[in-house]
Design an enzyme around this catalytic site. Structure first.
Site, PDB file in Angstrom:
ATOM      1  CG  ASP A 164     -61.972 -20.714 -11.473  1.00 35.03           C
ATOM      2  OD1 ASP A 164     -63.168 -20.668 -11.130  1.00 35.03           O
ATOM      3  OD2 ASP A 164     -61.240 -21.693 -11.271  1.00 35.03           O
TER       4      ASP A 164
ATOM      5  CG  ASP B 231     -60.789 -28.817 -13.366  1.00 30.32           C
ATOM      6  OD1 ASP B 231     -60.452 -27.653 -13.046  1.00 30.32           O
ATOM      7  OD2 ASP B 231     -61.556 -29.081 -14.302  1.00 30.32           O
TER       8      ASP B 231
ATOM      9  CE  LYS C 111     -62.070 -21.564  -8.092  1.00 33.56           C
ATOM     10  NZ  LYS C 111     -62.864 -22.640  -8.729  1.00 33.56           N
TER      11      LYS C 111
ATOM     12  CG  ASP D 241     -59.579 -24.190 -12.913  1.00 40.07           C
ATOM     13  OD1 ASP D 241     -58.618 -24.985 -12.897  1.00 40.07           O
ATOM     14  OD2 ASP D 241     -60.739 -24.494 -12.588  1.00 40.07           O
TER      15      ASP D 241
ATOM     16  NE  ARG E 211     -64.373 -29.111  -4.812  1.00 37.87           N
ATOM     17  CZ  ARG E 211     -65.338 -29.893  -5.295  1.00 37.87           C
ATOM     18  NH1 ARG E 211     -65.724 -30.961  -4.635  1.00 37.87           N
ATOM     19  NH2 ARG E 211     -65.957 -29.587  -6.428  1.00 37.87           N
TER      20      ARG E 211
ATOM     21  CD  GLU F 256     -59.557 -24.961  -9.339  1.00 39.34           C
ATOM     22  OE1 GLU F 256     -59.945 -26.061  -9.758  1.00 39.34           O
ATOM     23  OE2 GLU F 256     -60.154 -23.892  -9.583  1.00 39.34           O
TER      24      GLU F 256
ATOM     25  CE  LYS G 195     -61.450 -25.798 -15.592  1.00 32.10           C
ATOM     26  NZ  LYS G 195     -62.630 -26.549 -15.146  1.00 32.10           N
TER      27      LYS G 195
HETATM   28  N1  BES Z   1     -63.633 -23.304 -11.927  1.00 28.28           N
HETATM   29  C1  BES Z   1     -64.295 -24.559 -12.096  1.00 28.28           C
HETATM   30  C2  BES Z   1     -65.823 -24.433 -12.068  1.00 28.28           C
HETATM   31  C3  BES Z   1     -66.451 -23.655 -13.180  1.00 28.28           C
HETATM   32  C4  BES Z   1     -66.995 -24.310 -14.264  1.00 28.28           C
HETATM   33  C5  BES Z   1     -66.552 -22.288 -13.113  1.00 28.28           C
HETATM   34  C6  BES Z   1     -67.607 -23.588 -15.288  1.00 28.28           C
HETATM   35  C7  BES Z   1     -67.153 -21.560 -14.136  1.00 28.28           C
HETATM   36  C8  BES Z   1     -67.692 -22.209 -15.205  1.00 28.28           C
HETATM   37  C9  BES Z   1     -63.888 -25.500 -10.969  1.00 28.28           C
HETATM   38  O1  BES Z   1     -62.610 -25.319 -10.473  1.00 28.28           O
HETATM   39  C10 BES Z   1     -63.951 -26.871 -11.529  1.00 28.28           C
HETATM   40  O2  BES Z   1     -63.191 -27.163 -12.395  1.00 28.28           O
HETATM   41  N2  BES Z   1     -64.850 -27.668 -10.990  1.00 28.28           N
HETATM   42  C11 BES Z   1     -65.015 -29.005 -11.430  1.00 28.28           C
HETATM   43  C12 BES Z   1     -65.138 -29.870 -10.184  1.00 28.28           C
HETATM   44  C13 BES Z   1     -65.136 -31.328 -10.490  1.00 28.28           C
HETATM   45  C14 BES Z   1     -63.761 -31.756 -10.961  1.00 28.28           C
HETATM   46  C15 BES Z   1     -65.528 -32.072  -9.246  1.00 28.28           C
HETATM   47  C16 BES Z   1     -66.296 -29.080 -12.262  1.00 28.28           C
HETATM   48  O3  BES Z   1     -67.275 -28.465 -11.881  1.00 28.28           O
HETATM   49  O4  BES Z   1     -66.275 -29.763 -13.276  1.00 28.28           O
HETATM   50 ZN    ZN Z   2     -61.802 -23.464 -10.628  1.00 28.25          ZN
HETATM   51 MN    MN Z   3     -61.141 -26.350 -11.598  1.00 29.74          MN
END
Ligand code: BES
Ligand code: ZN
Ligand code: MN
Length: 482
Positions: free
Chosen positions: A271, A330, A248, A253, A334, A332, A260
């Site tokens: 990210d 968010d 990824k 992000d 996946r 994104e 966020k």
């Molecule tokens: N990049 C984030 C995940 C992340 C969180 C990485 C903290 C490093 C530290 C990912 O893109 C994300 O935002 N995931 C969301 C998914 C949710 C919206 C289903 C999350 O984990 O809150």
């Molecule tokens: Zn992310």
């Molecule tokens: Mn995200």
């Protein structure tokens, strides 16, 4: 950086820092050095109640009492592998902050552990300083010396190579998003083309659009920086195995329209940690000349907010036929990985796909920053990866890829949606990815490095920022495959 062995007595080795491991009973190599201090060294450690616990530290300038400039005493606890790695990391960090360039690592380890501990010490000595004023920078450690007769030169060189690529990966993660964006990440990937057998191909955003890579296109469309798909291939002679490493590469992000909060966005330059991990592992594997064919596939985009951003309720039609309804912009990573997994699945002869991604906050909640979450339905592959990670001290923990939870991904308007709800968030993300791995691919594993890739503050093993965890583990795994 180089690694050498030395049979000279410790008090005579010319170096900037002599690091010596001591257990709770204050014996071992320290006894032999104590003479140079008229017996006052051990007395001082006792006076200070030096515990000898893993990572405990006592550091003094020798002022000529030893050939070394600085003496660093580190606690080695029970002397087990984990305690020794902690001690090595702590010693490395202290050596760096005392501006040492030649460092002896005498931790009381056995011969077989030496190079692994050098790698741990080097990881502990890593600092990211290009944006610091000159006056606040310290030079990198240039030579690590291990006591004893030790390993051959090739093994020492291999260790240095692994350390260098881990540092390369950490640098990428630490670079601010203003300086590391999809096109500059691609430029970094092109550095690998200097290694024999390696070719680098970058599909720009138009090529991605033509290929039907709708995830890369949709996520990236809110940014002024165009996204791309980076494909690094390594073709050694005599390879029996063929691995795809997918990463990824979200260079920033912001969350997109599902924005966020500021505090959660602060470190989101991390990210692209999955891409750094996989590109660095590919670089290490290729430079070591391991006989395993590698295809490293990275989806590089920025997830931003603008009038062009992709929207909630949008439905993406992937080139493998799967349709995805967007419930949160968010989630994104996946969406981007889906295209990369489709791309990797189409490469002739690939027998194993491993992906790495800073994918879910849920994984951070589950296992914290000392572990990567491992998801796979293949027990054999799980064992290989867990063993390789254990061999280098990278935390890796298997979490369930539990098919019934696919229920949570059901969509009213498309085949699936891009979020599964609060429960088992790391698992539902992994199940989402599984939809894009072709049935013909024999083995697939997903690594969620959301916690492990980046530290908000320093811990017992790493400075704040990118950690490079899993880079050496994947290199070791590839070594064992060959
Ligand atoms: N990049 C984030 C995940 C992340 C969180 C990485 C903290 C490093 C530290 C990912 O893109 C994300 O935002 N995931 C969301 C998914 C949710 C919206 C289903 C999350 O984990 O809150
Ligand atoms: Zn992310
Ligand atoms: Mn995200």
């Amino acid at each position: 950086m180089n690694v050498r062995f030395s049979t000279e007595p410790l008090h005579q080795v010319q170096c900037d820092a002599l690091t010596v491991g001591v257990g709770p009973d204050l014996d071992g190599a320290i006894l032999e050095l104590d003479a140079g201090f008229d017996g006052k060294l051990i007395a001082e450690l006792r006076q200070r109640r030096f515990s000898g616990g893993p990572g405990s530290l006592f550091s003094i300038p020798t002022l000529g009492r030893l050939a070394a400039r600085t003496l660093i005493v580190v606690g080695t606890g029970d002397g087990g592998a984990a305690a020794l790695r902690t001690a090595a990391g702590r010693a490395g960090r202290e050596a760096r902050s005392s501006h040492a360039q030649t460092v002896v690592l005498a931790l009381g380890h056995d011969a077989a552990q030496g190079l692994d501990l050098v790698e741990a010490a080097a990881a502990g000595s890593y600092l990211f300083q290009p944006y610091k004023p000159e006056t606040e920078r310290s030079p990198e450690v240039s030579t690590w010396l291990l006591p004893g007769a030790g390993s051959d030169e090739a093994a020492c060189k291999a260790s240095a190579t692994r350390v260098r690529w881990q540092g390369w990966g950490r640098d990428l993660v630490n670079l601010p998003a203003a300086d590391l964006y999809p096109e500059s990440l691609a430029a970094k990937a092109r550095e690998l083309a200097a290694i024999p057998g390696v070719e680098v191909e970058v599909m720009d955003i138009e090529a991605c659009r033509r290929a039907g890579y709708v995830g890369i296109v949709a996520v990236g469309q809110g940014s002024d920086r165009p996204g791309c798909l980076i494909h690094v291939s390594y073709r050694p002679q005599g390879a029996q195995r063929h691995v795809a490493l997918v990463g990824k590469g979200v260079t920033f992000d912001a969350g997109g329209l599902s924005l966020k909060p500021s505090s959660a966005m602060q470190t989101m330059r991390c990210d692209m940690g999955g891409s750094a991990t996989m590109l660095a592992a590919t670089g290490a594997i290729a430079e070591l000349g391991l006989p395993v064919a590698i295809d490293c596939v990275v989806g590089a985009v920025e997830n931003m907010v603008s009038g062009a951003s992709y929207k909630l309720g949008d439905i993406l039609r992937y080139s493998n036929g799967v349709t995805v309804e967007i419930h949160n912009t968010d989630a994104e990573g996946r969406l981007v990985l889906a295209d990369c997994l489709i791309h990797a699945s189409k490469i002739e002869g690939v027998d194993t796909i491993v992906d790495a991604a800073t994918l879910t906050g849920a994984c951070v909640v589950a296992v914290g920053s000392d572990f990567t979450g491992l998801f796979t339905g293949d027990d054999g592959l799980a064992t290989e990866l867990l063993d390789a990670a254990a061999a280098v001290g990278d935390g890796l923990w298997r979490l369930p890829l539990h098919k019934p939870y696919n229920e949570a991904l059901k969509s009213d308007f498309a085949q699936i949606k891009n979020v599964g709800g609060r429960d088992a968030g790391a698992t539902t993300a992994a199940l989402f990815l599984e939809h894009f791995v072709a049935d013909e691919v024999p083995r697939w594993a997903h690594l969620d490095i959301a916690g492990a890739a980046f530290l908000d503050k320093p811990n017992h093993r790493y400075a704040a920022g990118g950690t490079g965890q899993m880079i050496r583990a994947l290199t070791t795994w590839a070594q064992r495959l060959s």
